[in-house]
Design an enzyme around this catalytic site. Structure first.
Site, PDB file in Angstrom:
ATOM      1  CE  LYS A 170      -3.891   1.922   2.725  1.00 23.36           C
ATOM      2  NZ  LYS A 170      -4.807   1.663   3.868  1.00 23.36           N
ATOM      3  CB  SER A 187      -8.162   3.572   3.038  1.00 22.84           C
ATOM      4  OG  SER A 187      -7.305   2.946   3.979  1.00 22.84           O
ATOM      5  CB  SER A 211      -8.389   0.661   5.865  1.00 21.14           C
ATOM      6  OG  SER A 211      -9.126   1.841   5.706  1.00 21.14           O
TER       7      SER A 211
HETATM    8  N1  GLN Z   1     -13.279   4.117   6.613  1.00 19.41           N
HETATM    9  C1  GLN Z   1     -12.585   4.533   7.794  1.00 19.41           C
HETATM   10  C2  GLN Z   1     -12.155   5.971   7.649  1.00 19.41           C
HETATM   11  O1  GLN Z   1     -12.465   6.543   6.664  1.00 19.41           O
HETATM   12  C3  GLN Z   1     -11.434   3.623   8.078  1.00 19.41           C
HETATM   13  C4  GLN Z   1     -10.211   3.931   7.307  1.00 19.41           C
HETATM   14  C5  GLN Z   1      -9.047   3.081   7.681  1.00 19.41           C
HETATM   15  O2  GLN Z   1      -9.165   2.046   8.325  1.00 19.41           O
HETATM   16  N2  GLN Z   1      -7.866   3.566   7.317  1.00 19.41           N
HETATM   17  O3  GLN Z   1     -11.516   6.530   8.485  1.00 19.41           O
END
Ligand code: GLN
Length: 505
Positions: free
Chosen positions: A82, A157, A181
């Site tokens: 990532k 994400s 995420s």
């Molecule tokens: N969807 C969550 C957010 O927008 C989690 C994101 C994540 O785990 N990095 O913060």
């Protein structure tokens, strides 16, 4: 049926072929690169690929093996990263304009550990900007599409990571999970994803979003592969003050030794099903798929116990206060001076900050920084931030009470199947609320795994899309999650990658 595509193989299968000298690491890397060239224009999983570096690592792996000294089962196996995980000499943009031309000067601890195991560390995987989002549409560069349904999002994400594994671009990938995420994109893309216990995996070299929640973890196409990647990245690291000084269990051996033929009732787990996770708002196709998984474990002779996590209803609000507060502090370093982009329009010290940040950050990042700064402001600190910290304790206490009655919990991952691209723009709040089943796990610091499962019948709306369930474990008990996932996988092999790719040479 054995697939004839090299890129369809799991890492564990590739390791056997490498060991038997039936294939080389260069052939694997070449097959991955060809598949990316053939199919990633339609998917968008990668922000960048350094083919020369990837092939050089593959050649080095092949010569280690030729010299009779491979470094272990990961030697020669590609692991894609990532774009918030540092690899020396490679770009690290967090899918943000503010870091567009930034090149990482060092390896993250996970990257260094993978290199030490001989893995081919490659690619910069697309993501929501600074890991803020659940659909990958917040990438500053391009969205990612779901390899199993191109009109749909891959989740986020770590959408690039999940899509890359689901499309057969890389057998393994790393993601990061702050509020879901890893698990939610894994669920949307029909692959496995694990968020380890907070502190299990070093965060050194992970661009910080919300430091008390962030954790790096594996995305893979089998339980054995999940164990392989997890075991390689775990372990204490003095460079991360929150890293736990605990031994690394032998996940790989335990999964390999798991007896799929064991009689019903051999293991006898107590599996907790939290009432609050099956309330209104759960899409019928998701409910059907998750309930079928519960039924599978019941039929295997485990006991299913109802548990209650009453503070769940406060979890999303609590998360969005704490995560935004930590993000506002962590992202203060992107000031146009020390890192990344500096605005060409800047004329003095103050407007270097203002203009660089205004140009460099996308809307969602700005929203979080503004919200986070607000909840930390004196006068609001006690009302929001301090209160959120107290509720966080209640959420953790709920889980600990549940674990007195259950060995682990089984829940949905996302309340909905993968949405169409563009939906979040019309309903941002709904997207925040859809994190309800993953966020409590981060707030409590627990390990959890998303496991692809048999979708509901196509007659149910959304029933033909990838489906998944989540197992949530006691602190540091990734092992039981892997074994329980393996028991499911014995009878329900995970889906192969989306069609396409290069034949075995
Ligand atoms: N969807 C969550 C957010 O927008 C989690 C994101 C994540 O785990 N990095 O913060």
């Amino acid at each position: 049926m054995m697939s004839t595509l090299l890129t369809d193989k799991t890492a564990t299968e590739l390791a056997v072929l490498l060991q038997k000298r039936e294939i080389s690491a260069v052939e694997i890397a070449t097959a991955c690169l060809e598949r990316v060239s053939a199919a990633d224009a339609a998917i968008g999983a990668f922000l960048g690929v350094d083919a020369d570096d990837f092939l050089a690592q593959a050649r080095a792996s092949d010569s280690r093996r030729a010299g009779g000294a491979p470094l272990g089962p990961l030697d020669g196996i590609p692991v894609a990263l990532k774009d918030n995980i540092a690899a020396a000499g490679q770009p690290l943009s967090c899918a943000s304009r503010i870091l567009e031309n930034y090149v990482s000067p060092y390896d993250a601890t996970v990257t260094a550990r993978l290199r030490a195991a001989g893995a081919l560390v490659w690619g910069r995987l697309n993501m929501d900007e600074f890991a803020m989002g659940s659909s990958n549409e917040n990438s500053a560069f391009k969205p990612v599409r779901n390899p199993h349904a191109l009109s749909r999002v891959p989740g986020g994400s770590s959408g690039g990571s999940a899509a890359a594994v689901a499309a057969g671009f890389s057998p393994l990938a790393l993601g990061s999970d702050t509020g879901g995420s890893i698990r939610q994109p894994a669920a949307f893309c029909g692959v496995a994803g694990m968020k380890p216990t907070y502190g299990r995996v070093s965060r050194h070299g992970l661009a910080a979003f919300a430091s008390s929640l962030d954790q790096i973890g594996p995305i893979a196409r089998s339980v054995a592969d999940t164990a392989l990647l997890l075991e390689a990245i775990c372990g204490n690291d003095p460079r991360d003050g929150t890293s736990l000084a605990v031994p690394v269990p032998e996940f790989v051996n335990a999964v390999a030794a798991f007896d799929c033929g064991a009689a019903r009732g051999t293991r006898g787990w107590r599996i907790g099903v939290p009432r609050e996770f099956f309330a209104e708002g759960l899409a019928p196709s998701v409910r059907a798929a998750v309930e079928a998984a519960v039924e599978f474990y019941r039929m295997r002779g485990h006991s299913i116990v109802q548990v209650s996590l009453p503070a769940t209803r406060y979890a999303v609000a609590t998360y969005y206060v704490i995560a935004a507060a930590e993000a506002s502090s962590n992202l203060a370093r992107y000031d146009g001076i020390r890192y990344g982009r500096r605005s060409d329009a800047a004329t003095d010290a103050v407007n270097i900050y203002e203009k660089s940040r205004a140009e460099g950050f996308g809307d969602e990042v700005k929203r979080r920084v503004i919200l986070g700064t607000y909840v930390l402001t004196s006068g609001y600190y006690d009302a929001y931030y301090l209160r959120a910290q107290k509720v966080r304790t209640l959420i953790r206490d709920d889980f600990m009470r549940a674990f007195a009655e259950a060995d682990f919990l089984l829940t949905p991952v996302s309340p909905v199947p993968p949405p169409l691209l563009g939906v979040k723009d019309t309903d941002l709040l709904a997207q925040y609320l859809a994190d309800i089943y993953t966020i409590p796990v981060n707030l409590a610091g627990l390990p959890a795994m998303s496991i692809p499962c048999k979708p509901a019948p196509a007659a149910v709306a959304g029933g033909d899309l990838p489906a998944a369930f989540q197992l949530i474990g006691k602190p540091l008990d990734e092992m039981t999650l892997l074994l329980a996932a393996r028991e499911y996988e014995c009878e329900h092999p995970f889906p192969p990658p989306a069609p396409g790719g290069a034949p075995i040479p």
